[in-house]
Design a protein around this motif. Structure first.
Motif, PDB file in Angstrom:
ATOM      1  N   ALA A 252     -24.069 -13.849  31.393  1.00  0.00           N
ATOM      2  CA  ALA A 252     -25.289 -13.715  30.579  1.00  0.00           C
ATOM      3  C   ALA A 252     -25.665 -15.058  29.948  1.00  0.00           C
ATOM      4  N   GLU A 253     -24.648 -15.791  29.515  1.00  0.00           N
ATOM      5  CA  GLU A 253     -24.904 -17.093  28.887  1.00  0.00           C
ATOM      6  C   GLU A 253     -25.514 -18.076  29.905  1.00  0.00           C
ATOM      7  N   ILE A 254     -24.930 -18.070  31.112  1.00  0.00           N
ATOM      8  CA  ILE A 254     -25.428 -18.957  32.180  1.00  0.00           C
ATOM      9  C   ILE A 254     -26.871 -18.566  32.522  1.00  0.00           C
ATOM     10  N   GLU A 255     -27.108 -17.267  32.570  1.00  0.00           N
ATOM     11  CA  GLU A 255     -28.449 -16.806  32.910  1.00  0.00           C
ATOM     12  C   GLU A 255     -29.462 -17.255  31.860  1.00  0.00           C
ATOM     13  N   SER A 256     -29.061 -17.193  30.600  1.00  0.00           N
ATOM     14  CA  SER A 256     -30.043 -17.564  29.586  1.00  0.00           C
ATOM     15  C   SER A 256     -30.304 -19.081  29.622  1.00  0.00           C
ATOM     16  N   LEU A 257     -29.283 -19.876  29.925  1.00  0.00           N
ATOM     17  CA  LEU A 257     -29.521 -21.323  30.078  1.00  0.00           C
ATOM     18  C   LEU A 257     -30.461 -21.586  31.260  1.00  0.00           C
ATOM     19  N   LEU A 258     -30.279 -20.817  32.339  1.00  0.00           N
ATOM     20  CA  LEU A 258     -31.128 -21.036  33.519  1.00  0.00           C
ATOM     21  C   LEU A 258     -32.553 -20.529  33.275  1.00  0.00           C
ATOM     22  N   ASN A 259     -32.702 -19.507  32.442  1.00  0.00           N
ATOM     23  CA  ASN A 259     -34.055 -19.059  32.065  1.00  0.00           C
ATOM     24  C   ASN A 259     -34.782 -20.162  31.311  1.00  0.00           C
ATOM     25  N   TRP A 260     -34.027 -20.760  30.405  1.00  0.00           N
ATOM     26  CA  TRP A 260     -34.584 -21.856  29.615  1.00  0.00           C
ATOM     27  C   TRP A 260     -34.986 -23.023  30.539  1.00  0.00           C
ATOM     28  N   PHE A 261     -34.140 -23.296  31.535  1.00  0.00           N
ATOM     29  CA  PHE A 261     -34.423 -24.357  32.516  1.00  0.00           C
ATOM     30  C   PHE A 261     -35.717 -24.036  33.287  1.00  0.00           C
ATOM     31  N   GLU A 262     -35.873 -22.776  33.646  1.00  0.00           N
ATOM     32  CA  GLU A 262     -37.059 -22.371  34.398  1.00  0.00           C
ATOM     33  C   GLU A 262     -38.326 -22.563  33.542  1.00  0.00           C
ATOM     34  N   THR A 263     -38.227 -22.184  32.270  1.00  0.00           N
ATOM     35  CA  THR A 263     -39.366 -22.363  31.364  1.00  0.00           C
ATOM     36  C   THR A 263     -39.707 -23.848  31.231  1.00  0.00           C
TER      37      THR A 263
ATOM     38  N   ARG B  60     -37.217 -38.715  28.951  1.00  0.00           N
ATOM     39  CA  ARG B  60     -36.538 -37.830  28.011  1.00  0.00           C
ATOM     40  C   ARG B  60     -36.463 -36.398  28.558  1.00  0.00           C
ATOM     41  N   GLY B  61     -37.554 -35.940  29.162  1.00  0.00           N
ATOM     42  CA  GLY B  61     -37.569 -34.604  29.767  1.00  0.00           C
ATOM     43  C   GLY B  61     -36.614 -34.534  30.943  1.00  0.00           C
ATOM     44  N   MET B  62     -36.579 -35.606  31.730  1.00  0.00           N
ATOM     45  CA  MET B  62     -35.680 -35.632  32.883  1.00  0.00           C
ATOM     46  C   MET B  62     -34.221 -35.532  32.437  1.00  0.00           C
ATOM     47  N   ASP B  63     -33.880 -36.171  31.327  1.00  0.00           N
ATOM     48  CA  ASP B  63     -32.504 -36.101  30.829  1.00  0.00           C
ATOM     49  C   ASP B  63     -32.121 -34.677  30.428  1.00  0.00           C
ATOM     50  N   VAL B  64     -33.028 -33.993  29.772  1.00  0.00           N
ATOM     51  CA  VAL B  64     -32.727 -32.621  29.353  1.00  0.00           C
ATOM     52  C   VAL B  64     -32.440 -31.750  30.581  1.00  0.00           C
ATOM     53  N   VAL B  65     -33.252 -31.941  31.620  1.00  0.00           N
ATOM     54  CA  VAL B  65     -33.058 -31.155  32.841  1.00  0.00           C
ATOM     55  C   VAL B  65     -31.753 -31.570  33.541  1.00  0.00           C
ATOM     56  N   SER B  66     -31.556 -32.885  33.730  1.00  0.00           N
ATOM     57  CA  SER B  66     -30.380 -33.365  34.483  1.00  0.00           C
ATOM     58  C   SER B  66     -29.065 -32.961  33.836  1.00  0.00           C
ATOM     59  N   GLY B  67     -29.077 -32.920  32.500  1.00  0.00           N
ATOM     60  CA  GLY B  67     -27.817 -32.681  31.784  1.00  0.00           C
ATOM     61  C   GLY B  67     -27.372 -31.231  31.787  1.00  0.00           C
ATOM     62  N   LEU B  68     -28.189 -30.349  32.335  1.00  0.00           N
ATOM     63  CA  LEU B  68     -27.829 -28.930  32.291  1.00  0.00           C
ATOM     64  C   LEU B  68     -26.592 -28.603  33.143  1.00  0.00           C
ATOM     65  N   GLY B  69     -26.400 -29.355  34.233  1.00  0.00           N
ATOM     66  CA  GLY B  69     -25.291 -29.053  35.146  1.00  0.00           C
ATOM     67  C   GLY B  69     -23.942 -29.081  34.456  1.00  0.00           C
ATOM     68  N   GLU B  70     -23.739 -30.075  33.601  1.00  0.00           N
ATOM     69  CA  GLU B  70     -22.471 -30.202  32.876  1.00  0.00           C
ATOM     70  C   GLU B  70     -22.340 -29.088  31.843  1.00  0.00           C
ATOM     71  N   ARG B  71     -23.471 -28.688  31.271  1.00  0.00           N
ATOM     72  CA  ARG B  71     -23.414 -27.637  30.247  1.00  0.00           C
ATOM     73  C   ARG B  71     -23.022 -26.305  30.891  1.00  0.00           C
ATOM     74  N   LEU B  72     -23.431 -26.117  32.145  1.00  0.00           N
ATOM     75  CA  LEU B  72     -23.039 -24.896  32.870  1.00  0.00           C
ATOM     76  C   LEU B  72     -21.569 -24.963  33.283  1.00  0.00           C
ATOM     77  N   SER B  73     -21.197 -26.074  33.930  1.00  0.00           N
ATOM     78  CA  SER B  73     -19.838 -26.146  34.491  1.00  0.00           C
ATOM     79  C   SER B  73     -18.775 -26.105  33.389  1.00  0.00           C
ATOM     80  N   ALA B  74     -19.047 -26.771  32.256  1.00  0.00           N
ATOM     81  CA  ALA B  74     -18.034 -26.807  31.184  1.00  0.00           C
ATOM     82  C   ALA B  74     -17.704 -25.393  30.711  1.00  0.00           C
TER      83      ALA B  74
END
Ligand code: ADP
Ligand code: ASP
Ligand code: MG
Length: 471
Positions: A94-105, A119-133
């Protein structure tokens, strides 16, 4: 304390993540205290996230949805494969899904605006580590360890150079000590997102592509760690990129300065900034294979062992050789100063410099992405000389690469250059330019793209690097 970083392929699947958790369990047991863990995004995820953002900004409304679905599927599968507790797995999904919803928005707004700032590109690029961690920490808990995800945005403070931010050490150290030490003291493994940080105002930044290695040594330095271990998909730092030279060998040890040269000139195994936070403090770095944890890997320390003469050969591609040439340059003071001043003003860094002894030309190498800015800036600087004919032209030769030959043992040894250039010449390879670093740790040459692999192999063979103890 030990800081351990696991790269993208080491966390590439649920099975690999379970393996990471086993390594962490083993280290905790052997040392009696938990390591601090830094993770990359699952392999390929950062590229996919960036593709979602760039296609959205280009007016493509479909790709980012597809990428979102793929990422959801991939992380869900990973959770199924490494998180055994059902309740826990459900909450994490559920947590991963909500992060990915936010990414989609986020991608939807990039699409609507048609604009993507660094700055926007960094927010998007950095999501991978937030998911994997999150998945890695959960896998550790499934194996009975205590683990907690820590967002590096809370602890690594950087400047605001989005896409390539630099950590601010005093601030980072203070936060790392405050946030990480108490966790370790109560036996919890902090699982920190690599690659990202935040400005003092809390805006997310990234430290550059492949920079999770750097995140690990920044933490290692801030924690006064005993050692930093970089877990990857090869046995250590090798004499050459194994994808180019199949006989490349793992180096048992190498010095900070040698490995800094190798990584600067393209050895992907370590990000070019990795060594900087730890070398002055003498914190050793080990490079290890997460699939063969019993192997000794490569130990990186201050001590340069002079044998073998040549430690490694690397190549860096997609470069341009810029030449400023003309009869009126000879003996005129200040030409080089003005040339590099103009490059510096365009904000571009120069990888290599050469000047022929006749002083009739200055050549330097920059990344091809930067070449037009450089040619334009140098053209403006020498406008008068170009008009008068003192300088013929500022030209750029593209599709070139630097081959760098690195080894502390080369210093003061006559004949090394002869062997290097002889080996290359024997294969009929044309060398466009040559430079030797003042440290004499590094001899570099510029060749065209088509000759890179052959050149690297020729030098590797010449110095017998495929044999144990080569050189
Ligand atoms: P990670 O995802 O663990 O950070 P990387 O892909 O960034 O791993 O770096 C490891 C890769 O670097 C290896 O698989 C290898 O192909 C490549 N590589 C290039 N040069 C070297 C070298 N001199 N020694 C070891 N690996 C190298
Ligand atoms: N995931 C980031 C990248 O692909 C950082 C890293 O892997 O070190 O650039
Ligand atoms: Mg890497």
């Amino acid at each position: 304390m030990i800081v351990m970083k696991f790269g993208g392929s080491s966390v590439g699947t649920g099975e690999r993540i379970a393996n990471v958790a086993r390594i962490a369990a083993d280290v905790t047991e052997r040392r009696g205290t938990p390591p601090v863990v830094v993770v990359s995004a699952m392999s390929g995820v950062t590229d996919a996230l960036r593709r979602a953002a760039t296609t959205a900004t280009a007016g493509d409304q479909d790709t980012f949805h597809l990428i979102r679905d793929e990422l959801q599927q991939r992380h869900k599968q990973a959770i199924d494969d490494c998180v055994s507790d059902m309740e826990h797995a459900r909450a994490l999904r559920a947590e991963i899904e909500s992060l990915l919803n936010w990414f989609e928005t986020l991608c939807q707004s990039i699409y609507t605006l048609g604009e993507l700032t660094p700055r926007g590109m960094d927010v998007v690029s950095g999501l991978g580590e937030r998911l994997s961690a999150r998945v890695v920490a959960a896998a550790m808990r499934s194996q009975g360890l205590k683990a907690r995800t820590v967002e590096a945005t809370e602890i690594i403070v950087t400047d605001n150079k989005f896409g390539n931010a630099t950590p601010l050490f005093p601030e980072t150290r203070e936060r790392v000590q405050r946030r990480i030490v108490p966790l370790v003291e109560v036996g919890v493994i902090p699982v920190v997102t690599g690659f990202i940080g935040a400005t003092l105002d809390g805006v997310l930044t990234t430290l550059g592509r492949g920079s999770s290695d750097f995140s690990a040594t920044v933490l290692g330095s801030a924690l006064d760690a005993e050692e930093v271990w970089i877990w990857t998909d090869v046995d250590g730092v090798m004499t050459a990129d194994p994808r180019i030279v199949s006989q490349a060998r793992t180096l048992p040890s190498i010095s900070y300065s040698e490995v800094a040269e190798l990584s600067y000139f393209g050895a992907k195994v370590l990000h070019p900034s990795t060594i900087q936070p730890v070398s002055s403090r003498g914190i050793p770095v080990r490079v290890l294979n997460s699939l063969r944890p019993e192997n000794p890997g490569t130990l990186i320390t201050n001590d340069a062992v002079d044998e073998p003469l040549v430690k490694g050969i690397t190549a860096i591609r997609d470069l341009s050789l810029i030449t400023i040439a003309g009869p009126g340059m000879q003996g005129v003071p200040g030409v080089a100063g003005r040339a590099f001043g103009s490059v510096a003003r365009s904000g571009v860094s120069v990888l290599m410099i050469t000047q022929s002894s006749s002083e009739q030309s200055i050549c330097f190498v920059v990344r091809t992405v930067d070449h037009s800015a450089v040619v334009q800036s140098a053209g403006a600087e020498f406008e008068l000389e170009l008009m008068r004919g003192d300088i013929d032209a500022v030209t750029s030769q593209d599709e070139v690469a630097i081959i760098a030959v690195v080894g502390a043992g080369m210093r003061g040894k006559p004949g090394i250059a002869y062997h290097i250039f002889g080996a290359v010449a024997e294969r009929g390879i044309n060398i466009l330019s040559i430079a030797q670093g003042s440290s004499e740790y590094n001899l570099s040459m510029v060749v065209s793209h088509q000759d890179v692999d052959e050149g690297v192999r020729a030098i590797h063979q010449q110095f017998g690097l495929d044999r144990i103890g080569g050189g």
